[in-house]
Scaffold this active site. Structure first.
Site, PDB file in Angstrom:
ATOM      1  CG  MET A 122       6.550  12.109   2.223  1.00 56.88           C
ATOM      2  SD  MET A 122       6.203  10.570   3.113  1.00 56.88           S
ATOM      3  CE  MET A 122       6.577   9.352   1.868  1.00 56.88           C
TER       4      MET A 122
ATOM      5  CG  ASN B 125      14.394  21.616   0.449  1.00 52.67           C
ATOM      6  OD1 ASN B 125      13.644  20.734   0.036  1.00 52.67           O
ATOM      7  ND2 ASN B 125      13.953  22.790   0.863  1.00 52.67           N
TER       8      ASN B 125
ATOM      9  CB  SER C 131       3.062   2.638   0.176  1.00 52.92           C
ATOM     10  OG  SER C 131       1.930   2.572   1.007  1.00 52.92           O
ATOM     11  N   GLY C 132       3.363   4.317   2.847  1.00 52.72           N
ATOM     12  CA  GLY C 132       3.561   4.218   4.283  1.00 52.72           C
ATOM     13  C   GLY C 132       3.650   5.565   4.978  1.00 52.72           C
ATOM     14  N   GLY C 133       3.495   6.641   4.198  1.00 49.82           N
ATOM     15  CA  GLY C 133       3.503   7.971   4.802  1.00 49.82           C
ATOM     16  C   GLY C 133       4.824   8.283   5.479  1.00 49.82           C
TER      17      GLY C 133
ATOM     18  CE  LYS D  58       1.788   4.976  -2.504  1.00 52.47           C
ATOM     19  NZ  LYS D  58       1.429   6.335  -2.570  1.00 52.47           N
TER      20      LYS D  58
ATOM     21  CG  ASN E 259      -2.368   5.572  -2.937  1.00 51.56           C
ATOM     22  OD1 ASN E 259      -1.541   4.707  -2.621  1.00 51.56           O
ATOM     23  ND2 ASN E 259      -2.140   6.847  -2.779  1.00 51.56           N
TER      24      ASN E 259
ATOM     25  CD  GLU F 272      -4.451   4.355   1.555  1.00 49.34           C
ATOM     26  OE1 GLU F 272      -3.341   3.893   1.220  1.00 49.34           O
ATOM     27  OE2 GLU F 272      -4.618   5.556   1.829  1.00 49.34           O
TER      28      GLU F 272
ATOM     29  CE  LYS G  51      -2.107  14.833   0.809  1.00 49.56           C
ATOM     30  NZ  LYS G  51      -0.785  14.311   1.207  1.00 49.56           N
TER      31      LYS G  51
ATOM     32  CG  HIS H 168     -23.508   1.101 -32.384  1.00 49.99           C
ATOM     33  ND1 HIS H 168     -22.534   1.855 -32.989  1.00 49.99           N
ATOM     34  CD2 HIS H 168     -24.296   1.975 -31.707  1.00 49.99           C
ATOM     35  CE1 HIS H 168     -22.723   3.139 -32.675  1.00 49.99           C
ATOM     36  NE2 HIS H 168     -23.788   3.235 -31.898  1.00 49.99           N
TER      37      HIS H 168
END
Ligand code: NBP
Length: 483
Positions: free
Chosen positions: A13, A33, A128-130, A182, A186, A189, A260, A455
């Site tokens: 990514m 990195n 979004s969009g991989g 976001k 998902n 999705e 995920k 209640h």
């Protein structure tokens, strides 16, 4: 410093986003990195990008113009906190740290608060969009302060996907708003994918059509009101033939859906907000059910419908049956999106975000997995009525649901009689009927709650709060309002 933006985290990514940034006029991109090898590989593979590699946080900060702007693209969780700690150490007040990972919005709220104390800006941004999106144009959902947006806006607009001439990015709202939106994206999705899967299953079992023939059905649907990326790729997946065996690939893939965790977050958050996102929840649970082979194994011999019930699925008019499923899919999809926007509305109210719901639908038209023409209808609905309490009550959707409803009921009834699970179709219909109901059996539940827990309840015919002395003489008394 020579770079105007930096990226930390150069897995798939991060390196794609860095390349996207570098390809836009006027950008020079610093890259860092944790392990050196990814940086070396990226810089060597893309000399055209003109990357400015850094091998320490000090070097990275030194290579950036002020205000320094860095996008973090590392594994969400502890890695994000570790990188933020390093950046806060080397950055100065006014600089901007953007987290583009899939963070839980409550983590983003916490991080924004902590980083703000140092005078550095922190922006949680949904991406979004991989991999494909990161490289060629993602849908971007940044939160954070107005000050950060002033600097970030032009850069983000330049790298985002474009839909109908507009970049797919907007300043969603403060602190965790971007990651919240976001997350719901998902969740929607998940629901969209489950609905498509149920439609496929019913067509396959009802008509005996092959996956390749069903691919044609989806390709046809993609030319109408269901037009979307997910319908398009469904046709592609169904058409795929395994090279080794010559069989449809879909028949060789293990039927256990992975996840995920963002669908679960959407449902957990909805539960705490009290928002009924039943379609998203069913889709998430359907994946869980599929992924318990040991339970499915011992359940295989459970009785199904009798022979004559199975006739429920003996389809004479194949085209009419497929059209009914298309309508059921469309109606259920409207419910799923309506529920997702309900969650965003409730989240905005809870966390004090000023979210333009119509703009959210607009920035999902490009770059992301749920991109579809359909989203324009949502933008239009909120443009006409910004305070719309239930999206599916907008006139366009009411028309669509009116057209679909008898087919939708038929499909749900048929699947129940035939013993084919259609949890998202049926729960969407139940939600629709629940909303419509003039009286709900919630009245009885209030009576039960009052019986066992005192209640209390309210009455339709007079103001006040009441309790019946169930274990006494069953007279009614006025009570303190305890909710
Ligand atoms: P991964 O999620 O696989 O993360 C790998 C990166 O995190 C590497 O650069 C790795 O450095 C770095 N990292 C780790 Br792990 N621990 C670290 C630490 N303690 N300190 C510094 N760096 C650390 O990468 P990805 O698949 O490219 O995803 C990046 C982010 O984007 C994630 O949050 C993901 O959820 C999100 N996202 C992914 C998609 C998608 O479609 N894949 C879409 C949208 C958002 P190393 O090289 O030294 O190990």
């Amino acid at each position: 410093g020579t770079a105007n933006i930096g990226v930390v985290g150069l897995a798939v990514m991060g390196s794609n986003l860095a390349r996207n940034l570098a390809s836009r006029e006027g950008n020079t991109v610093a890259v860092l990195n944790r392990s050196r090898s990814k940086t070396d590989e990226l810089v060597a593979a893309h000399p055209e990008a003109g990357f400015v590699p850094a091998f320490s946080y000090e070097e990275f900060a030194g290579s950036l113009q002020r205000p320094r702007t860095a996008v973090i693209m590392v594994k969400a969780g502890g890695a994000t906190d570790a990188v933020i700690e390093e950046l806060v150490r080397v950055f100065e007040p006014g600089d901007i740290i953007v987290d583009g990972g899939n963070a839980l919005f409550t983590d983003t709220i916490r991080r924004e608060k902590a980083v703000r104390e140092t005078g550095i800006n922190f922006v949680g941004m949904g991406v979004s969009g991989g991999e494909e999106g990161a490289l060629n144009g993602p849908s971007l959902m940044p939160g954070g302060s107005d000050e950060s947006w002033a600097t970030l806006g032009p850069i983000l607009r330049s790298i985002a996907a474009v839909a109908d001439g507009e970049p797919c990015v907007t300043h969603v709202g403060h602190d965790g708003a971007g990651h919240f939106v976001k997350m719901v994206h998902n969740g929607i999705e998940y629901a969209d994918m489950q609905l498509i899967a149920e439609a496929y299953d019913l067509i396959r079992r009802g008509t005996g059509k092959s996956p390749a023939e069903i691919a044609d059905v989806f390709a046809e649907w993609n030319r109408g009101e269901l037009e979307s990326y997910l319908i398009e790729i469904t046709a592609e997946v169904l058409r795929q033939v395994d090279a080794g065996t010559g069989r449809p690939l879909v028949d060789l893939i293990v039927d256990q859906a992975g996840a995920k965790g963002t669908g679960a977050w959407t449902v957990q958050t909805a539960l705490s907000l009290g928002v009924p996102v039943s379609g998203i929840a069913e889709a998430t649970f359907a994946r869980s059910l599929s992924s318990h082979p040991e339970q499915r194994e011992v359940s295989r011999e459970l009785p199904g419908p009798a022979e004559d019930s199975r006739d429920a699925l003996r389809v004479d008019d194949v085209d009419a049956f497929i059209e009914k499923i298309r309508l059921a899919l469309y109606a259920s999809k409207i419910v799923a999106y309506s529920q997702g926007f309900d969650e965003i509305r409730a989240g905005a109210a809870e966390y004090g975000w000023n979210i333009d719901l119509g703009r959210i639908a607009a920035i999902w038209r490009g770059g992301c997995i749920i991109r579809a023409q359909f989203l324009n209808r949502i933008t239009e609905a909120y443009a006409a009525t910004p305070e719309l309490p239930v999206l599916l009550t907008a006139p366009y959707f009411v028309d669509a649901l009116t057209r679909a409803q008898s087919a939708w009921r038929d499909v749900v009834a048929t699947s129940a009689r035939a013993g084919i699970p259609a949890p998202a179709f049926s729960s969407s219909l139940a939600y629709y009927d629940g909303l419509r109901a003039e009286r709900l059996p919630a009245a009885l539940i209030q009576g039960q709650r009052d019986f066992f827990g005192a209640h209390t309840y309210k009455r339709i015919d007079k103001p006040g709060t009441f309790h019946t002395l169930w274990s006494g003489d069953r007279t009614e008394i006025e009570a303190e309002d305890t909710h």
